[in-house]
Enzyme design. Structure first.
Site, PDB file in Angstrom:
ATOM      1  CG  LEU A 182      -9.204   2.110   8.231  1.00  0.00           C
ATOM      2  CD1 LEU A 182      -8.393   2.591   9.427  1.00  0.00           C
ATOM      3  CD2 LEU A 182     -10.688   2.237   8.497  1.00  0.00           C
ATOM      4  CB  SER A 212      -5.630   8.032   3.249  1.00  0.00           C
ATOM      5  OG  SER A 212      -5.544   7.565   4.580  1.00  0.00           O
ATOM      6  CD  GLU A 213      -9.615  13.924  -0.236  1.00  0.00           C
ATOM      7  OE1 GLU A 213     -10.540  14.408  -0.901  1.00  0.00           O
ATOM      8  OE2 GLU A 213      -9.162  14.451   0.804  1.00  0.00           O
ATOM      9  CB  CYS A 249      -4.150   5.920  -3.963  1.00  0.00           C
ATOM     10  SG  CYS A 249      -2.773   6.319  -2.859  1.00  0.00           S
ATOM     11  CD  GLU A 267      -4.643  14.209  -1.563  1.00  0.00           C
ATOM     12  OE1 GLU A 267      -3.817  13.582  -2.243  1.00  0.00           O
ATOM     13  OE2 GLU A 267      -5.863  14.206  -1.781  1.00  0.00           O
ATOM     14  N   GLY A 268      -2.282  12.798   1.274  1.00  0.00           N
ATOM     15  CA  GLY A 268      -0.841  12.803   1.483  1.00  0.00           C
ATOM     16  C   GLY A 268      -0.406  12.263   2.828  1.00  0.00           C
ATOM     17  CG  ASP A 305       1.157   7.784   8.120  1.00  0.00           C
ATOM     18  OD1 ASP A 305       0.194   8.539   8.313  1.00  0.00           O
ATOM     19  OD2 ASP A 305       1.041   6.632   7.653  1.00  0.00           O
ATOM     20  NE  ARG A 351      -2.005   7.620   6.589  1.00  0.00           N
ATOM     21  CZ  ARG A 351      -1.827   6.618   5.727  1.00  0.00           C
ATOM     22  NH1 ARG A 351      -2.782   6.345   4.850  1.00  0.00           N
ATOM     23  NH2 ARG A 351      -0.721   5.899   5.754  1.00  0.00           N
TER      24      ARG A 351
END
Length: 210
Positions: free
Chosen positions: A59, A61-62, A76, A100-101, A134, A136
Site C-alpha cells: 500500500l 501512499s502518493e 517514498c 498525500e501527506g 496519520d 489514512r
C-alpha cells in the site's frame, strides 16, 4: 466480516514502466468503481505469482515530492522503486493510494515541512497544524484487493498500522515484509520519528548518521 460495500473493476490497461536507473517492467493498471472515499486510487499489477504462493502487496501512499520530484526529505521515492521490482519478481500488486501527506493533503504537508524546519518532527508538525498525525484509512485498499480476488497476502511495509487495519477489514496478512532503509542527510530525523512514534520496523542502528 467487516461491512463495507464491494468495489468492482472499472478498466485495465497495460503500461510499460521505466525508471531513471534503467529498470523497466510491464505492469497492468487497474481502476475501480465504488471506492468508499471517492478517490482515484490505482492498482499496479506486477509479475505472476506461482500457483499456491501468497501475493506480495504494498500500500503506497502518493507522495508528489518524493515519487515525482525525488525529494530527499522522505524515503517514498526509493520505497516505490524498490517495491515495484520486488513485487514484479514475486508477483503481486502495488496499490497506489491518493493519500498525500499521510492523508492531510499536499498543501498541509508542505506547511508541516516548514514547521519541521523549525525543529518539530513530522508528527509534531501535523499536530501543531491541528491535523491528525496519520489520517489514512485503508477501507478503499481492502475493497481494491477484494475486487482483484486477493484476501490473503504478504504486506511489503514497515508500518504496523497498515497490517492492523487490513486485518480489521477482513484481509489476512500472512507476513509483513520490511522494505529497505533509504537514509539521506535530510530524512534521518523523519525516519527516526517514524520508528519512535509509530513503531515502524526500521533498524535504528542504520539511522545514526546526521
Amino acid at each position: 466480516m467487516p461491512d463495507f460495500p464491494a468495489a468492482t473493476e472499472r478498466a485495465r490497461v497495460r503500461v510499460p514502466l521505466r525508471f531513471q536507473d534503467g529498470y523497466s517492467v510491464d505492469a497492468e493498471l487497474v481502476t475501480f468503481h465504488g471506492l468508499t472515499d471517492g478517490r482515484e486510487h490505482v492498482a499496479v499489477v506486477l509479475g505472476d505469482p506461482a500457483p499456491g504462493t501468497t501475493p506480495l502487496v504494498r500500500l503506497h501512499s502518493e507522495c508528489l515530492t518524493g515519487d515525482v520530484f525525488g525529494s530527499a526529505r522522505c524515503d517514498c521515492g526509493p520505497q516505490l522503486r524498490e517495491a515495484v521490482e520486488r513485487i514484479a519478481n514475486r508477483g503481486g500488486v502495488l496499490l497506489y493510494l491518493r493519500q498525500e501527506g499521510r492523508g492531510i493533503g499536499l498543501y498541509n504537508k508542505l506547511d508541516a515541512y516548514a514547521l519541521q524546519d523549525q525543529g518539530l518532527d513530522t508528527y509534531e508538525a501535523n499536530a501543531a497544524l491541528g491535523l491528525p498525525e496519520d489520517d489514512r484509512d485503508y477501507t478503499a485498499a481492502a475493497q481494491m484487493l477484494r475486487a482483484l480476488g486477493i484476501d490473503t497476502l504478504d504486506l511489503l511495509s514497515n508500518n504496523p498500522d497498515k497490517a492492523d487495519q487490513l486485518r480489521d477489514l477482513g484481509i489476512t496478512v500472512h507476513d509483513r515484509v520490511p522494505t529497505g532503509v533509504f537514509t539521506t542527510a535530510h530524512n534521518v530525523r523523519y525516519l527516526r520519528a517514524k520508528v519512535l512514534q509509530t513503531q515502524h520496523t526500521l533498524p535504528l542502528a542504520e539511522l545514526n548518521a546526521g
